[in-house]
Design a protein around this motif. Structure first.
Motif, PDB file in Angstrom:
ATOM      1  N   ARG A 288      17.023  -0.415   6.882  1.00  0.00           N
ATOM      2  CA  ARG A 288      16.592  -0.796   5.546  1.00  0.00           C
ATOM      3  C   ARG A 288      17.297  -2.054   5.049  1.00  0.00           C
ATOM      4  N   SER A 289      18.463  -2.341   5.617  1.00  0.00           N
ATOM      5  CA  SER A 289      19.212  -3.508   5.141  1.00  0.00           C
ATOM      6  C   SER A 289      19.299  -4.621   6.182  1.00  0.00           C
ATOM      7  N   GLY A 361      21.011  -9.811   7.230  1.00  0.00           N
ATOM      8  CA  GLY A 361      21.060  -8.652   6.357  1.00  0.00           C
ATOM      9  C   GLY A 361      20.511  -8.972   4.984  1.00  0.00           C
ATOM     10  N   SER A 364      19.847  -5.474  -0.758  1.00  0.00           N
ATOM     11  CA  SER A 364      19.257  -4.270  -1.321  1.00  0.00           C
ATOM     12  C   SER A 364      17.811  -4.135  -0.897  1.00  0.00           C
ATOM     13  N   GLU A 368      14.457  -6.873  -0.989  1.00  0.00           N
ATOM     14  CA  GLU A 368      13.568  -7.024   0.170  1.00  0.00           C
ATOM     15  C   GLU A 368      12.117  -6.861  -0.230  1.00  0.00           C
TER      16      GLU A 368
END
Length: 425
Positions: A288-289, A361, A364, A368
């Motif tokens: 997710r990151s 990376g 949050s 994104e």
């Protein structure tokens, strides 16, 4: 085209210099012009051409000056504005910068130039190099009366007589710029080729040059079928030295060239062209990151050609953290001020494919999601020597001069990227 007067005004509309050519306007029209400018500016309708009460005002704003032409006749607005631009070029040739101070310091020369570039409201000579032959900024240093150069008294105002070169050469560069937009699915949305024939002529005397291209209209008019590819040129624009009547008659580009560098001709070609360098970018999200780009760059031109100084600019999210990249060819670097990754390949042969992998990376998940679908397109820059994407070719370049010397013509082809963009998924 008959201009009544030319004004040089400061930014507040006060007259610095005023040259009356026809005696049918007075200085009070400068005040009327400024009032009209203020009215139109408040209304948000500014225009370089203003008509009011039987008088037409045509103007340019240069630095802290207004260069204003006033006329009572129905003039060609485009021709008048081009003339004003040429006047600006002449003054910049003399004074380096055209501004209020340079006009006040050189008002005698300014009036001399205004008398030469226009006579009774009709444009005359606007070639700065020719004018500089007999209007000198240091006139007190002259020991003898300077006669006007022949270029002022004959039809070839862009070239002086008596030019001599030890080596007679002419260089012609056919430079094409490719404007391309590719959708995220790989479809070509927009494609256009903008070409220019750049010439550098170092020829003695008054040479006559003739240039032939693989022009489709010419081939069809002559009823011949050639193995050589014919190209249909659009929006052709010539330097003033080209004989337009001759071109309209038999499509021959015939001209007496200026001495030195100039753009002989520009053209445009609207045709469906495949991307010369295709870039595909797939986005993967292992977590997710974390985000990963897999980029493939493929050259889609013939193997015997190669692109030089290829630069592929890949947009990254503005909040990308610690990008790391690895490429199979060239080098890649993160440019934070542009929020982009720049992949540089010095030499990219035809028919090759290179890849790049980038990890970065994100702070949050919200950031994104906000950035999704809003990424700017990938931009590509390149230069391919000895290649034209349109297929334009110079069939011949002849130089004829009455003294009979042999000139060496050199022709070079270059294709560069213009506005070359590929949308991301």
């Amino acid at each position: 085209m008959a201009i009544s007067a030319i004004f040089f005004l400061d930014i507040k509309g006060r007259i610095i210099i005023f040259r009356d050519y026809r005696g049918d306007v007075s200085p009070k029209y400068a005040e009327k012009f400024m009032s009209k400018i203020n009215e139109m500016e408040e209304a948000g309708k500014l225009s370089p051409v203003i008509y009011d009460d039987g008088v037409t005002y045509l103007y340019l704003q240069v630095a802290n000056l207004y260069l204003l032409a006033v006329t009572r006749t129905n003039v060609n607005a485009c021709s008048t504005l081009v003339f004003l631009h040429r006047v600006v070029d002449v003054f910049r040739h003399y004074f380096q910068e055209l501004e209020e101070e340079s006009l006040r310091d050189n008002f005698v020369i300014v009036y001399e130039l205004l008398d030469e570039v226009m006579d009774f409201g009709y444009p005359q000579f606007t070639e700065a190099k020719i004018l500089a032959e007999y209007i000198k900024t240091d006139a007190y240093k002259m020991e003898a009366t300077v006669k006007p150069p022949m270029a002022v008294t004959n039809a070839v105002s862009w070239r002086m007589e008596g030019i001599r070169h030890k080596k007679n050469e002419v260089f012609l560069d056919v430079v094409e710029s490719v404007n391309l937009l590719v959708s995220s699915t790989g479809q070509v949305v927009l494609s256009e080729v903008v070409g220019v024939l750049k010439m550098r002529a170092y020829l003695s005397g008054m040479p006559e040059c003739k240039l032939g291209l693989n022009d489709k209209v010419l081939f069809e008019s002559q009823g011949r079928t050639s193995k050589q590819k014919a190209v249909e040129l659009e929006d052709i624009k010539f330097h003033q030295c080209v004989r337009l009547a001759r071109f309209e008659n038999d499509r021959t580009i015939s001209f007496i060239p200026p001495d030195g560098a100039f753009d002989l001709m520009t053209y445009r070609i609207s045709q469906n062209i495949k991307p010369l360098i295709m870039v595909e970018c797939s986005v993967e999200k292992p977590s997710r990151s974390r985000t990963e780009y897999l980029v493939k760059a493929r050259s889609q031109f013939k193997e015997r050609s190669q692109a030089n100084t290829v630069e592929i600019m890949l947009p990254l999210p503005a909040d990308a953290i610690s990008p790391t990249m690895k490429c199979t060819q060239g080098s890649a670097a993160y440019v934070p001020e542009k929020s982009a990754l720049v992949w540089t390949i010095k030499s990219f042969p035809g028919g090759k494919e290179y890849s790049l992998r980038c990890h970065f990376g994100l702070p949050s998940v919200e950031a994104e999601d906000e950035g999704k679908g809003k990424m700017p397109p990938i931009k590509v820059k390149f230069e391919i020597p000895f290649f034209t994407v349109s297929g334009v070719q110079v069939r011949y370049l002849k130089v004829i001069e009455k003294s009979g010397y042999q000139a060496l013509p050199w022709v070079r082809y270059i294709t560069t990227s213009g506005n070359y963009e590929i949308r991301m998924v």
